[in-house]
Scaffold this motif. Structure first.
Motif, PDB file in Angstrom:
ATOM      1  N   ASP A 116       0.833  -1.070  -0.157  1.00 29.24           N
ATOM      2  CA  ASP A 116      -0.056   0.141   0.045  1.00 29.24           C
ATOM      3  C   ASP A 116       0.959   1.290   0.061  1.00 29.24           C
ATOM      4  O   ASP A 116       0.590   2.130  -0.802  1.00 29.24           O
ATOM      5  CB  ASP A 116      -0.903   0.010   1.202  1.00 29.24           C
ATOM      6  N   ASN A 121       2.235   1.800  -3.487  1.00 33.54           N
ATOM      7  CA  ASN A 121       1.333   2.618  -4.341  1.00 33.54           C
ATOM      8  C   ASN A 121       0.914   3.989  -3.764  1.00 33.54           C
ATOM      9  O   ASN A 121       0.534   4.762  -4.791  1.00 33.54           O
ATOM     10  CB  ASN A 121      -0.008   1.711  -4.120  1.00 33.54           C
ATOM     11  N   SER A 157      -5.960   3.636   3.051  1.00 34.14           N
ATOM     12  CA  SER A 157      -7.573   3.906   3.239  1.00 34.14           C
ATOM     13  C   SER A 157      -8.046   3.623   4.631  1.00 34.14           C
ATOM     14  O   SER A 157      -9.061   4.121   5.024  1.00 34.14           O
ATOM     15  CB  SER A 157      -7.914   2.866   2.009  1.00 34.14           C
ATOM     16  N   GLU A 216      -3.556   4.337  -1.504  1.00 31.87           N
ATOM     17  CA  GLU A 216      -3.061   3.264  -2.326  1.00 31.87           C
ATOM     18  C   GLU A 216      -3.905   3.113  -3.453  1.00 31.87           C
ATOM     19  O   GLU A 216      -3.347   2.368  -4.404  1.00 31.87           O
ATOM     20  CB  GLU A 216      -2.864   2.000  -1.317  1.00 31.87           C
ATOM     21  N   TRP A 217      -4.891   3.728  -3.602  1.00 35.73           N
ATOM     22  CA  TRP A 217      -5.854   3.499  -4.804  1.00 35.73           C
ATOM     23  C   TRP A 217      -5.782   4.713  -5.549  1.00 35.73           C
ATOM     24  O   TRP A 217      -6.585   4.691  -6.681  1.00 35.73           O
ATOM     25  CB  TRP A 217      -7.479   3.087  -4.266  1.00 35.73           C
ATOM     26  N   ARG A 223     -15.604   1.507  -3.900  1.00 35.96           N
ATOM     27  CA  ARG A 223     -14.414   0.496  -4.301  1.00 35.96           C
ATOM     28  C   ARG A 223     -14.724  -1.005  -3.328  1.00 35.96           C
ATOM     29  O   ARG A 223     -14.608  -1.844  -3.749  1.00 35.96           O
ATOM     30  CB  ARG A 223     -13.082   1.102  -3.854  1.00 35.96           C
TER      31      ARG A 223
END
Length: 300
Positions: free
Chosen positions: A140, A143, A223, A281-282, A297
């Motif tokens: 994570d 990312n 998140s 991380e997204w 998500r």
């Protein structure tokens, strides 16, 4: 080589005592949940991701050492729940530990309801689940760094040089060993539904200064830091530290013995000051869109 906030192998856990830095570099043994609670409460470990990892890994150490009931699934589930509940009392502001505890409880419930699972199998699966959090944290964080760098560099005309200011412990010592914010500005301990952010004292002042100077202001956080159950930053429980942290240095009193001290560990930055976005991380999200995007998500 980057410093590690935690050192773990099956049945063994050490924490870098950050209260001794930079004068001493000392790793101390964490033999179980009670020692982890003290390390979290006393700020030997800092950074919301590292706090969550230390708490969960300390439980894995106890389970690997044979602690807890060994003959009854329900009793073992209750044991895990009690340990997690105790850990949650250590630091009220950071959200990550609470979220990981909730997920772990759900995982344990699912395993308990699986036909044919023995207490020993349940114990082993809990340990493996917790150990998996280490690699997830590193993944994570990589990312987050990649999304943040791409977003920031994409706003630089002509690919010119970039100067970045960071605030709060967002590097390797705040996580499992890679870092969240890298050089993306600030970290976070809790993000509410409207995008308000709680972070270490001084974050709000930097956000105000950045807004005044027209400099993009970013928050970088996994998140698990997001808390959609709180509508705004006004509802975030703000931890207060002992007044002696401000009145004493090395055991020497620096102020009037009767002076009143207010020593909050965090401040809240309103979402409208987060002009760059919140990096997870997204991807990178506007503060007002973050919790909705993460919820969508999670349904996939």
């Amino acid at each position: 080589m980057a410093l590690e906030s935690l050192r773990y192998r099956r049945g063994s856990l050490e924490v870098l005592n950050q209260r001794l830095l930079p004068g001493q570099l000392r790793y101390e043994r964490v033999g179980g949940v009670e020692r982890a609670w003290g390390a979290i409460r006393d700020m030997e470990v800092r950074g919301a991701p590292a706090i969550a990892l230390l708490g969960c890994l300390s439980l894995a150490v106890e389970l690997a050492g044979g602690e807890g009931p060994s003959e009854d699934l329900g009793a073992l589930e209750e044991f895990v729940g009690q340990k997690l509940g105790f850990l949650l009392t250590a630091r009220p502001t950071a959200a990550n530990l609470g979220h990981e505890a909730e997920r772990l409880r759900a995982f344990v419930r699912q395993r308990v309801e699986t036909p044919g699972v023995t207490p020993q199998q349940l114990r082993e699966s809990i340990i493996e689940y917790i150990e998996g959090l280490l690699e997830k944290d590193r993944r994570d964080n990589r990312n987050i760094g990649a999304h943040g760098a791409s977003h920031i560099l994409g706003r630089v005309p002509g690919g010119g040089p970039v100067t970045l200011l960071t605030h709060c412990n967002t590097g390797t010592l705040a996580t499992a060993g890679y870092g969240t914010a890298l050089a993306v500005v600030v970290g976070a301990d809790r993000v509410t539904a409207n995008g308000d952010v709680a972070n270490k004292i001084g974050t709000f002042q930097l956000a105000v200064a950045a807004r005044h100077m027209g400099i993009p202001f970013y928050v970088a956080a996994p998140s698990s830091t997001c808390d959609p159950t709180l509508a705004s930053g006004r509802l975030i429980p703000i931890e207060e530290r002992p007044g002696t942290e401000l009145t004493h240095l090395g055991g020497v009193l620096l102020a009037d013995p009767e002076v009143d001290v207010w020593n909050p560990a965090f401040d809240v930055t309103p979402h409208e000051l987060i002009t760059g976005g919140i990096i997870t991380e997204w991807g990178v999200f506007a503060p007002s869109e973050l919790c909705r995007a993460l919820a969508d998500r999670g349904k996939r």
